[in-house]
Scaffold this motif. Structure first.
Motif, PDB file in Angstrom:
ATOM      1  N   ARG A 125      27.686  87.433  24.451  1.00 48.28           N
ATOM      2  CA  ARG A 125      28.024  88.850  24.234  1.00 48.28           C
ATOM      3  C   ARG A 125      28.806  89.402  25.424  1.00 48.28           C
ATOM      4  NH1 ARG A 125      26.069  93.275  26.160  1.00 48.28           N
ATOM      5  NH2 ARG A 125      24.291  92.189  27.122  1.00 48.28           N
TER       6      ARG A 125
ATOM      7  N   ARG B  47      32.347  87.920  25.517  1.00 48.98           N
ATOM      8  CA  ARG B  47      33.254  88.572  24.552  1.00 48.98           C
ATOM      9  C   ARG B  47      33.732  89.918  25.100  1.00 48.98           C
ATOM     10  NH1 ARG B  47      33.657  86.354  19.574  1.00 48.98           N
ATOM     11  NH2 ARG B  47      32.109  84.755  19.012  1.00 48.98           N
ATOM     12  N   GLN B  48      32.825  90.654  25.702  1.00 48.42           N
ATOM     13  CA  GLN B  48      33.204  91.945  26.270  1.00 48.42           C
ATOM     14  C   GLN B  48      34.192  91.757  27.424  1.00 48.42           C
ATOM     15  OE1 GLN B  48      32.424  95.101  25.133  1.00 48.42           O
ATOM     16  NE2 GLN B  48      34.041  95.585  26.615  1.00 48.42           N
TER      17      GLN B  48
ATOM     18  N   PHE C  69      36.461  89.357  27.740  1.00 42.68           N
ATOM     19  CA  PHE C  69      37.788  89.099  27.189  1.00 42.68           C
ATOM     20  C   PHE C  69      38.400  90.361  26.597  1.00 42.68           C
ATOM     21  CE2 PHE C  69      36.493  84.516  26.994  1.00 42.68           C
ATOM     22  CZ  PHE C  69      37.507  84.042  27.817  1.00 42.68           C
ATOM     23  N   ASN C  70      37.572  91.211  25.990  1.00 37.04           N
ATOM     24  CA  ASN C  70      38.087  92.491  25.496  1.00 37.04           C
ATOM     25  C   ASN C  70      38.631  93.337  26.634  1.00 37.04           C
ATOM     26  OD1 ASN C  70      37.426  91.921  22.826  1.00 37.04           O
ATOM     27  ND2 ASN C  70      35.400  92.890  22.949  1.00 37.04           N
ATOM     28  N   ASP C  71      37.902  93.338  27.742  1.00 40.17           N
ATOM     29  CA  ASP C  71      38.344  94.124  28.904  1.00 40.17           C
ATOM     30  C   ASP C  71      39.643  93.565  29.488  1.00 40.17           C
ATOM     31  OD1 ASP C  71      36.110  95.710  28.622  1.00 40.17           O
ATOM     32  OD2 ASP C  71      34.937  94.648  30.155  1.00 40.17           O
TER      33      ASP C  71
ATOM     34  N   ASN D 249      41.935  91.935  27.807  1.00 38.89           N
ATOM     35  CA  ASN D 249      42.997  92.273  26.856  1.00 38.89           C
ATOM     36  C   ASN D 249      43.423  93.724  26.970  1.00 38.89           C
ATOM     37  OD1 ASN D 249      43.199  89.721  25.706  1.00 38.89           O
ATOM     38  ND2 ASN D 249      41.603  90.120  24.195  1.00 38.89           N
ATOM     39  N   ASP D 250      42.470  94.601  27.271  1.00 33.88           N
ATOM     40  CA  ASP D 250      42.771  96.032  27.378  1.00 33.88           C
ATOM     41  C   ASP D 250      43.291  96.431  28.763  1.00 33.88           C
ATOM     42  OD1 ASP D 250      41.899  96.325  24.790  1.00 33.88           O
ATOM     43  OD2 ASP D 250      39.878  96.965  25.357  1.00 33.88           O
TER      44      ASP D 250
ATOM     45  N   TYR E  76      41.885  84.300  32.561  1.00 31.36           N
ATOM     46  CA  TYR E  76      41.770  83.530  31.325  1.00 31.36           C
ATOM     47  C   TYR E  76      41.476  82.060  31.616  1.00 31.36           C
ATOM     48  CZ  TYR E  76      43.158  86.852  27.675  1.00 31.36           C
ATOM     49  OH  TYR E  76      43.193  87.883  26.761  1.00 31.36           O
TER      50      TYR E  76
ATOM     51  N   THR F  51      39.184  81.918  19.802  1.00 26.70           N
ATOM     52  CA  THR F  51      39.724  83.275  19.893  1.00 26.70           C
ATOM     53  C   THR F  51      40.333  83.540  21.265  1.00 26.70           C
ATOM     54  OG1 THR F  51      38.095  84.098  18.301  1.00 26.70           O
ATOM     55  CG2 THR F  51      39.176  85.725  19.709  1.00 26.70           C
TER      56      THR F  51
ATOM     57  N   ASP G  75      44.297  84.345  22.330  1.00 24.96           N
ATOM     58  CA  ASP G  75      44.666  85.526  23.124  1.00 24.96           C
ATOM     59  C   ASP G  75      45.460  85.119  24.365  1.00 24.96           C
ATOM     60  OD1 ASP G  75      43.424  87.202  21.341  1.00 24.96           O
ATOM     61  OD2 ASP G  75      41.575  87.404  22.510  1.00 24.96           O
TER      62      ASP G  75
END
Length: 465
Positions: free
Chosen positions: A360, A363-364, A366-368, A370-371, A391, A406, A410
């Motif tokens: 969890r 995943r957060q 990688f979201n950060d 990406n943003d 990365y 995923t 990315d």
């Protein structure tokens, strides 16, 4: 535009080979030509040197194409990080130094193409060498943290001297005249060490008569005495092995019972002018960067005493300096970068990488990433490096599964859409080269991007991996 110009040039180049190459080699060349010029040139040289290319004229044509492509490289010469922080891997200087270490600057590529051509056809190789000018390095400022390097070029000069001339040309002295021209081209402190070692190597190998060597020494001393470099080049370029090389040359000169006075006179003038010119703040510090130059002065004065020549005084305190130091951009210093780096380190060090909580949080993460948006004042290249490094570090710690697939997609998207491919192809390409060890083979094969696929295809076709 750069690629278009180069491709037009290639289209105008006469085709020298007869039989078409193997289909997979042809496709590999086509893939290479769809990448930035320096990446394409590197690939063409590797293909031409491969045992998989048995058609010698075709290999020669590839090397001519590579030489032409290299002239459009973004980085004309190799650069390395100077002392201190500039040598760190997590800095702008360290990353660029690593990227250029593989020989993707324009001049290094042309040197590589020429060396490979010499091995296939001495006459064409010698002709290509004659069209390759000695490196002409721009002056550096006190804020510059990177230095020029050109060792490979002078290694090529030595190779041409040893094997690039016919016996008739050698009898005419053309190989010695070539060396003399190289010595007359001395215009940078970054030429000093490789030129000095080249001259020494030629004499030690007994390829020169004593009068020929004495003549070359005179040209060398004249060039050294006339050098007037900027302080960053003087302080940084002089110390890279030049002192040892110079004293080795002096020792060889003594063995031949030749006078060393012209050498020391030239060296004395060079140091005297350098240490009493306006200097950079950090290079003038005798307790820091300036210590090397101070030691050079003391060593020289010991020799000048033996020759009963006037000594030179060490740089005096209070001389005018430029109030600037070498500037290095260190990564992970902005708040957002530092936070992401800290999260990455914490996640990679955890023992429970199979737990739901770790997945969890990953995943957060990688979201950060990406943003994440570029911080104010940060260059696109530095932002790209930090993002790619995050990365890379995380993907190396991910087991096979949906999360890894995923994240790999990315990361590929980041590489394919990055402007760094255009701004600094060698820095972009070093990540593309590492992809096979980071993302799945299927993702690379499915990619429509030539630059992403090229390293993988080179290994597969040329090395069978």
């Amino acid at each position: 535009m750069r690629c278009a110009v180069v491709l037009l040039t290639l289209a105008a180049t006469p085709v020298l080979y007869g039989a078409p190459p193997a289909e997979e080699i042809r496709k590999l060349v086509d893939t290479a030509l769809a990448t930035p010029p320096e990446i394409a040139a590197d690939a063409l040289i590797r293909i031409a040197e491969s045992p998989k290319v048995s058609d010698r004229p075709y290999a020669i044509e590839l090397l001519h194409q590579a030489f032409t492509l290299a002239s459009s490289a973004v980085h004309p010469y190799r650069r390395v990080g100077g002392a201190g922080a500039a040598q760190g891997t997590d800095t702008d200087a360290g990353r660029l130094s690593s990227a250029l270490n593989s020989g993707l600057d324009g001049h290094s590529l042309q040197v590589r193409a020429t060396r490979a051509l010499l091995a296939l056809d001495k006459e064409q190789g010698a002709k290509m060498f004659s069209s390759l000018p000695p490196p002409a390095f721009p002056a550096l400022t006190c804020r510059d943290s990177m230095l020029w390097r050109t060792d490979a070029y002078y290694d090529l000069v030595l190779e041409v001297f040893n094997s690039g001339f016919t016996e008739r040309q050698k009898k005419e002295g053309r190989h010695v005249a070539m060396l003399e021209d190289q010595l007359r081209g001395m215009n940078s402190t970054f030429h000093l060490e490789p030129l000095t070692r080249m001259l020494l190597a030629v004499q030690v190998s007994t390829k020169l008569s004593t009068p020929q060597f004495e003549r070359l020494l005179a040209v060398y001393a004249t060039g050294l005495k006339a050098l007037r470099p900027d302080d960053r080049s003087f302080s940084s370029g002089t110390r890279h092995g030049f002192t040892q090389a110079f004293y080795d040359l002096v020792a060889q000169t003594k063995k031949l019972n030749l006078s060393v006075t012209p050498l020391f006179d030239a060296y004395r003038t060079y140091l005297q002018d350098g240490i009493h010119a306006k200097r950079c703040e950090d290079s003038a510090d005798p307790n820091g960067e300036g210590a090397t130059v101070v030691n050079m002065v003391y060593l020289l004065n010991g020799e000048l005493k033996k020759l009963e020549q006037d000594l030179i005084s060490p740089p005096a305190a209070g001389l005018p300096t430029v109030p600037e130091r070498a500037q290095v951009y260190s990564y992970w210093t902005s708040p957002s970068a530092r936070k992401l780096f800290g999260t990455m380190v914490a996640l990679t060090r955890r023992e429970d990488k199979a737990s739901d909580d770790w997945e969890r949080q990953t995943r957060q993460f990688f979201n950060d990433v990406n943003d994440w948006e570029k911080d104010h004042g940060e260059s696109p290249v530095n932002f790209f490096h930090q993002r790619a490094m995050l990365y890379t570090a995380m993907l190396r710690n991910l087991a096979a599964g949906a999360l890894r697939v995923t994240a790999a997609k990315d990361y590929l998207n980041v590489l394919v859409n990055s402007d760094v491919r255009r701004l600094s192809p060698p820095e972009w390409y070093m990540y593309a080269r590492d992809l096979a060890a980071i993302v799945g083979r299927e993702e690379i094969e499915r990619s429509a991007d030539a630059g992403v696929r090229l390293p993988f295809e080179l290994r597969r076709v040329l090395e069978g991996k």
